[in-house]
Design a protein around this motif. Structure first.
Motif, mmCIF file in Angstrom:
data_model
loop_
_atom_site.group_PDB
_atom_site.id
_atom_site.type_symbol
_atom_site.label_atom_id
_atom_site.label_comp_id
_atom_site.label_asym_id
_atom_site.label_seq_id
_atom_site.Cartn_x
_atom_site.Cartn_y
_atom_site.Cartn_z
ATOM 1 N N LEU A 120 -1.260 -11.879 10.028
ATOM 2 C CA LEU A 120 -2.124 -10.851 10.610
ATOM 3 C C LEU A 120 -1.391 -10.039 11.671
ATOM 4 C CD1 LEU A 120 -5.570 -12.669 10.866
ATOM 5 C CD2 LEU A 120 -4.804 -10.999 9.177
ATOM 6 N N ASP A 121 -0.519 -10.689 12.426
ATOM 7 C CA ASP A 121 0.274 -9.958 13.417
ATOM 8 C C ASP A 121 1.152 -8.909 12.736
ATOM 9 O OD1 ASP A 121 -0.790 -11.435 15.490
ATOM 10 O OD2 ASP A 121 0.895 -12.838 15.603
ATOM 11 N N GLN A 122 1.725 -9.283 11.587
ATOM 12 C CA GLN A 122 2.563 -8.340 10.846
ATOM 13 C C GLN A 122 1.742 -7.149 10.362
ATOM 14 O OE1 GLN A 122 5.705 -7.990 10.453
ATOM 15 N NE2 GLN A 122 5.667 -6.353 8.923
ATOM 16 N N ALA A 123 0.552 -7.426 9.822
ATOM 17 C CA ALA A 123 -0.326 -6.340 9.374
ATOM 18 C C ALA A 123 -0.717 -5.447 10.551
ATOM 19 C CB ALA A 123 -1.569 -6.927 8.708
ATOM 20 N N TYR A 124 -0.950 -6.059 11.692
ATOM 21 C CA TYR A 124 -1.306 -5.333 12.916
ATOM 22 C C TYR A 124 -0.181 -4.389 13.322
ATOM 23 C CZ TYR A 124 -3.115 -5.017 17.783
ATOM 24 O OH TYR A 124 -3.605 -4.603 18.994
ATOM 25 N N ARG A 125 1.059 -4.885 13.293
ATOM 26 C CA ARG A 125 2.206 -4.047 13.667
ATOM 27 C C ARG A 125 2.401 -2.901 12.682
ATOM 28 N NH1 ARG A 125 4.325 -9.169 15.107
ATOM 29 N NH2 ARG A 125 5.363 -9.397 13.088
ATOM 30 N N VAL A 126 2.214 -3.189 11.396
ATOM 31 C CA VAL A 126 2.355 -2.134 10.386
ATOM 32 C C VAL A 126 1.343 -1.023 10.650
ATOM 33 C CG1 VAL A 126 2.038 -1.584 7.944
ATOM 34 C CG2 VAL A 126 3.339 -3.623 8.602
ATOM 35 N N GLY A 127 0.101 -1.411 10.872
ATOM 36 C CA GLY A 127 -0.941 -0.418 11.104
ATOM 37 C C GLY A 127 -0.759 0.362 12.388
ATOM 38 N N MET A 128 -0.142 -0.277 13.385
ATOM 39 C CA MET A 128 0.088 0.383 14.670
ATOM 40 C C MET A 128 1.424 1.115 14.699
ATOM 41 S SD MET A 128 -2.588 -0.220 16.556
ATOM 42 C CE MET A 128 -2.099 -0.039 18.267
ATOM 43 N N ASP A 129 2.134 1.099 13.554
ATOM 44 C CA ASP A 129 3.460 1.717 13.471
ATOM 45 C C ASP A 129 4.362 1.149 14.564
ATOM 46 O OD1 ASP A 129 5.414 3.336 12.397
ATOM 47 O OD2 ASP A 129 4.878 5.089 13.610
ATOM 48 N N ALA A 130 4.317 -0.191 14.688
ATOM 49 C CA ALA A 130 5.052 -0.861 15.763
ATOM 50 C C ALA A 130 5.898 -2.002 15.225
ATOM 51 C CB ALA A 130 4.067 -1.377 16.809
ATOM 52 N N GLU A 131 6.404 -1.861 14.014
ATOM 53 C CA GLU A 131 7.249 -2.905 13.447
ATOM 54 C C GLU A 131 8.508 -3.073 14.291
ATOM 55 O OE1 GLU A 131 7.253 -3.288 8.951
ATOM 56 O OE2 GLU A 131 6.677 -1.187 9.207
ATOM 57 N N GLY A 132 8.868 -4.332 14.528
ATOM 58 C CA GLY A 132 10.032 -4.631 15.352
ATOM 59 C C GLY A 132 9.734 -4.657 16.834
ATOM 60 N N SER A 133 8.483 -4.375 17.210
ATOM 61 C CA SER A 133 8.135 -4.308 18.632
ATOM 62 C C SER A 133 7.752 -5.660 19.219
ATOM 63 C CB SER A 133 6.958 -3.350 18.832
ATOM 64 O OG SER A 133 5.771 -3.896 18.266
ATOM 65 N N GLY A 134 7.431 -6.628 18.364
ATOM 66 C CA GLY A 134 6.965 -7.912 18.868
ATOM 67 C C GLY A 134 5.484 -7.927 19.188
#
Length: 207
Positions: A120-134
């Motif tokens: 879910l954290d990964q999906a959250y980052r994808v949706g927030m355009d924040a991949e690699g941000s932690g």
């Protein structure tokens, strides 16, 4: 911060919603720091100075009472958001909403599996355009049983909010709870408050 209310009889009690009448004091310490201050007498001394020698009774279990009060305030806020239709439950539904960028806040029960949280954290980052941000969801200081009972739903392990206003409203009691449990840094102070206008005065250190 947490407000301690002073009853007419001088009992010091937690006032997590900051609604109790009369005199009070705002504290910015963790539970461990509060309990250490109680045991050493520093809390009583700081409150006595803040309230100019008024007679006070500080219960030995004030730390537990305060954590219970902060937990209830957080769960009450979640319940209000759920009744307003703002709370998203269920891993599949959360993942779908998160990947589309429709999740403003993500939370995980204390006993949620690491694998479930990672997905879910990964999906959250994808949706927030924040991949690699932690960027990750909040690991809550409550297990699935407590969340399920409070919200009246079965097996509440992950939860999310799509509305930014809802996320901000939930963040206020959550920050107070997390700071008190030690998950967030806590400011080590006590601020006395006027009985009539509720204004905070200069902080008094108890740590």
């Amino acid at each position: 911060m947490l407000r301690l209310a002073i009853s007419p009889d001088g009992d010091v009690l937690p006032d997590a919603l900051a609604r109790a009448p009369g005199r009070g004091a705002w504290i910015g310490v963790s539970r461990a720091e509060l309990e250490a201050a109680i045991a050493s007498g520093k809390l009583r001394g700081a409150l006595a100075r803040a309230f100019k020698g008024a007679k006070l009774t500080v219960p030995e279990n004030l730390g537990a009472l305060a954590q219970d009060a902060l937990t209830r305030a957080f769960l009450q806020r979640l319940g209000l958001e759920m009744r307003a239709g703002k709370l998203i439950l269920g891993s599949d539904r959360i993942a779908q909403q998160a990947r589309s960028g429709a999740v403003a806040w993500l939370g995980h029960a204390a006993d949620a599996s690491d694998d479930g949280c990672r997905k879910l954290d990964q999906a959250y980052r994808v949706g927030m355009d924040a991949e690699g941000s932690g960027l990750v969801g909040e690991r809550l200081p409550l297990d699935r049983a407590a969340l399920s009972v409070a919200l009246g739903r079965e097996n509440v392990v992950h939860l999310a909010l799509a509305d930014h206003g809802s996320a901000e409203r939930v963040a206020i009691p959550l920050r107070r709870l997390m700071r008190f449990t030690g998950a967030y840094p806590a400011a080590e102070n006590i601020s006395p408050e006027g009985a009539t206008n509720g204004a905070a005065h200069d902080a008094v250190t108890v740590g």
